[in-house]
Design an enzyme around this catalytic site. Structure first.
Site, PDB file in Angstrom:
ATOM      1  N   ASP A 311       0.816  -1.215   0.000  1.00 47.57           N
ATOM      2  CA  ASP A 311       0.000   0.000   0.000  1.00 47.57           C
ATOM      3  C   ASP A 311       0.855   1.272   0.000  1.00 47.57           C
ATOM      4  OD1 ASP A 311      -2.792   1.240   0.792  1.00 47.57           O
ATOM      5  OD2 ASP A 311      -1.349   2.110   2.194  1.00 47.57           O
ATOM      6  N   GLU A 381       1.098  -0.811  -5.078  1.00 46.18           N
ATOM      7  CA  GLU A 381       0.232   0.326  -5.397  1.00 46.18           C
ATOM      8  C   GLU A 381       1.061   1.594  -5.503  1.00 46.18           C
ATOM      9  OE1 GLU A 381      -3.512   2.855  -3.569  1.00 46.18           O
ATOM     10  OE2 GLU A 381      -1.669   2.611  -2.433  1.00 46.18           O
TER      11      GLU A 381
HETATM   12  C1  GLC Z   1      -3.992   3.422  -0.186  1.00 45.78           C
HETATM   13  C2  GLC Z   1      -5.325   2.790   0.020  1.00 45.78           C
HETATM   14  C3  GLC Z   1      -6.285   3.798   0.522  1.00 45.78           C
HETATM   15  C4  GLC Z   1      -5.782   4.331   1.829  1.00 45.78           C
HETATM   16  C5  GLC Z   1      -4.376   4.859   1.673  1.00 45.78           C
HETATM   17  C6  GLC Z   1      -3.746   5.106   2.980  1.00 45.78           C
HETATM   18  O1  GLC Z   1      -4.012   4.355  -1.179  1.00 45.78           O
HETATM   19  O2  GLC Z   1      -5.761   2.208  -1.165  1.00 45.78           O
HETATM   20  O3  GLC Z   1      -7.558   3.276   0.695  1.00 45.78           O
HETATM   21  O4  GLC Z   1      -6.616   5.339   2.274  1.00 45.78           O
HETATM   22  O5  GLC Z   1      -3.547   3.949   1.004  1.00 45.78           O
HETATM   23  O6  GLC Z   1      -3.400   3.915   3.593  1.00 45.78           O
END
Ligand code: GLC
Ligand code: MG
Length: 690
Positions: A311, A381
């Site tokens: 993440d 991500e």
């Molecule tokens: C990522 C997640 C999102 C979250 C963020 C902070 O982007 O997909 O939902 O709010 O990280 O952890």
């Protein structure tokens, strides 16, 4: 001494001749007579058995019989008629074994790599709050997921990514972790998790967890120890001096808006949070923090999880100098610089050293991947928008592995300009920039983004699923996309998402509504009480899994068909991908494999008008094309001339054809393949080819 063969009643007394004997060399009684064995030469040993040397001639004159003693057997076995076939058999066995070993080595050396599990199936994202509520509290849970695993068997999906279920105060619904080694009671217990994982594994399903390295919850033990300046934890977070009511340390802003600095009264300093103030950023310049995260990776890999979705990694490091970031609009008054779009995030994202940390994580996962069949997968991500090269760095290098792939978010922009040209442009953003030999992937939705059915429109849902499942690489399916679920409307008073509380239009609640299982109470999401943490979409009575399972023309049925087709057809799961045509409406491409006559032409109309596509100039296509599947069921099986391929708006066609001429050799610049493989049609195997 006599030897007896019961069935034939051949009884041999001492020195008795056997008149029936005829040996292999044609010796009959006459020849036998020439063998003189004198009684005087007979000698007996102490237990009365004739010595071999003396007895040879006598015994060889007996027909072989079952149960003959070893000594007699040896006499026979050395005779040519037994010895020669035996030796032939022996050498034959040796030669066959050697040949088999050679063939096995050749097959291994010549075989292309098998697709790994994360390549062979789409990755299905479960947002656990919204998948299935087993205990009636209105929020989905792990037991609920376990109850519904049949859904994946039905869809032929093997890889399941579950958004966070760690212990959390739920300020960001689990992305604010209080304890990385515990399950939040809202979702269940560690036992529930272990049972879920074991059940998934027993069904051949893989579990991918969310891993959240950038920040913790402000309720995490480390943060409490850090704000009280425990010597070990003092530098676990990013702290700097500031005054309670004074100016912020610099102009950095949070992804959720406003300054990313918050004053902490306990420590008397400001801490950094690139997301909510309840999500303090960890300090990855401290090696102890890296080691803590590695321990957590080990913890879950030891439990048997199959992979991680990493993440928000681009935020893991910040520039130590902490200078102001340059404003996108230098003339904007600094007090109006409040969102990530106002700044070039040069000092808060993608800092030098980030990839080293991720590669270290990868190396740890690789230790666990050595067990046969237990490859641990890493997907990353990172939203880098137009800076595609930044995203591509997460693939690692030839020498150092990193993510198996970074999520490809470009298709999320499809609705900006639904057209064939735009679809091709977005696909090509990835294909044209991906390092050679890597594996692509496609995302059209997740818990942070408007559902594509709502942004592009219901009209394109089937075509988009067709695109995802016929492009090369791994498709990601956000729960509900398989039935074409849409965003819900959430009124201001219903807002749950903290991002939405800051800015209503940024709320992510609309794409997080409960999965629509059936037309019953709460769409089958919670069949115990009348609670759901977010409202259901009102269309659930018609748009639901159960109803669509009964309808072979439904979005669900088409998803299932395409996914199954993809997995059973080599050109679709690992063959060439070649651009054939794109215009204002249509995007068309070929999937083929060298050596295999069977190939697929995909024609999808992403435009605003129906279209007739003329592919008569494509010599490699046969003149007549038969539609294997259309998103409009009525067109299944239609035969179309290649000069007039008709599609309606939002219609996609999968055309299966047979050809001896492959497209890719004549158009190398239009074609991509991750790992080249050829098919030997005569024996039906794949081999490595150049
Ligand atoms: C990522 C997640 C999102 C979250 C963020 C902070 O982007 O997909 O939902 O709010 O990280 O952890
Ligand atoms: Mg950070």
């Amino acid at each position: 001494m006599s030897y007896r063969k019961d069935s034939d009643s051949v009884e041999l007394g001492e020195c008795t001749r056997n008149p029936g004997y005829k040996d292999a060399d044609g010796d009959g009684p006459a020849a036998r007579d020439n063998i003189s064995v004198s009684d005087s030469e007979e000698k007996r040993d102490s237990i009365g058995v004739k010595r071999l040397s003396d007895a040879r001639d006598e015994y060889t004159q007996i027909k072989p019989y079952a149960g003959m003693p070893k000594e007699v057997l040896v006499l026979y076995s050395s005779k040519a008629r037994y010895r020669v076939p035996r030796e032939i058999l022996f050498w034959l066995t040796v030669c066959c074994t050697l040949a088999l070993v050679a063939v096995t080595i050749a097959v291994i050396a010549l075989s292309p790599k098998c697709l790994s599990w994360w390549q062979a199936s789409p990755v299905y994202q479960i947002y656990p709050r919204s998948f299935k509520d087993s205990d009636g509290d209105g929020v989905g849970d792990l037991k609920g997921i376990k109850e519904k695993l049949d859904h994946f068997e039905y869809l032929n999906i093997k890889s399941i990514w579950i958004s966070p279920f760690y212990r959390s105060p739920m300020k960001d619904f689990g992305y604010d972790v209080e304890d990385f080694r515990d399950i939040d009671p809202l979702f269940g217990t560690m036992k529930d998790f272990e049972e879920l994982l074991a059940t998934m594994h027993s069904k051949g399903l893989r579990l991918i967890m969310d891993f959240i390295p950038n920040h913790t919850s402000d309720r995490h033990r480390w943060f409490n120890l850090s704000r009280t300046r425990d010597p070990h934890y003092e530098d676990y977070y990013v702290w700097t001096d500031c005054k309670p009511d004074g100016p912020k340390p610099n102009n950095w802003v949070s992804i959720f808006g406003n300054s990313s600095w918050t004053y902490d009264e306990v420590r008397g300093q400001c801490y950094l949070h690139q997301f909510l103030k309840e999500q303090p950023d960890l300090n990855f310049r401290n090696p102890d923090v890296i080691n803590e995260m590695i321990d957590i990776i080990h913890f879950w890999l030891d439990k048997g999880v199959d992979g991680f979705r990493m993440d928000a990694v681009k935020h893991m490091l910040e520039a130590p100098h902490m200078r102001d970031e340059p404003q996108v609009d230098p003339n904007k008054p600094p007090e109006l610089v409040t969102t990530e779009w106002d700044l070039h995030s040069d000092y808060t994202t993608s800092q030098v050293g980030l990839h080293d940390i991720l590669r270290e994580f990868r190396a740890q996962m690789d230790i666990y991947s050595q067990e046969p069949g237990r490859y641990r997968f890493m997907v990353i991500e990172s939203y880098d928008y137009e800076e595609v090269y930044k995203t591509m760095m997460y693939y690692g290098t030839k020498l150092e592995k990193e993510g198996d792939f970074p999520f490809n978010f470009y298709l999320l922009d499809l609705p900006q300009n639904t057209s064939g040209v735009w679809a091709k442009h977005l696909v090509h953003l990835w294909m044209g920039n991906m390092p050679k030999g890597k594996w692509p992937n496609w995302v059209v939705g997740n818990h942070d983004r408007t559902r594509i059915s709502s942004s592009a429109g219901q009209l394109y849902v089937r075509a988009i699923n067709m695109l995802l499942l016929t492009l090369p690489g791994t498709a990601t399916t956000y729960y509900g996309e398989e039935i074409g679920m849409e965003n819900i409307n959430v009124t201001a008073s219903q807002i749950q998402d903290p991002a939405g509380k800051y800015n209503t239009s940024a709320s992510r609640d609309p794409q997080r509504s409960p999965l629509q299982w059936n037309a019953n109470m709460n769409a089958g999401f919670n069949d115990k009480t009348n609670l759901t943490w977010l409202p259901l979409h009102p269309d659930y009575e018609t748009v639901n899994v159960e109803a669509q399972m009964k309808d072979d023309g439904s979005v669900l049925a088409q998803y299932r068909f395409l996914n199954t087709l993809r997995q059973s057809e080599l050109p679709l799961n690992r063959g060439w991908f070649c651009y054939v045509h794109d215009d204002a409406n249509v995007f068309s491409y070929i999937r083929e494999l060298d050596g295999l006559k069977r190939a697929f032409l995909i024609v999808v109309n992403f435009g605003k008008e129906s279209a007739i596509t003329d592919l008569s100039s494509v010599r490699e296509l046969p003149d007549e094309l038969k539609v294997l599947m259309s998103t409009n069921k009525a067109n299944d099986g239609k035969v179309l001339p290649k000069s007039r391929i008709q599609t309606e708006v939002g219609e996609g066609l999968v055309i299966q054809y047979s050809t001896n001429t492959r497209f890719n050799p004549n158009h190398p610049e239009e074609c991509y393949i991750s790992e080249k493989a050829c098919y030997l049609e005569t024996i039906g195997i794949l081999y490595k080819c150049q």
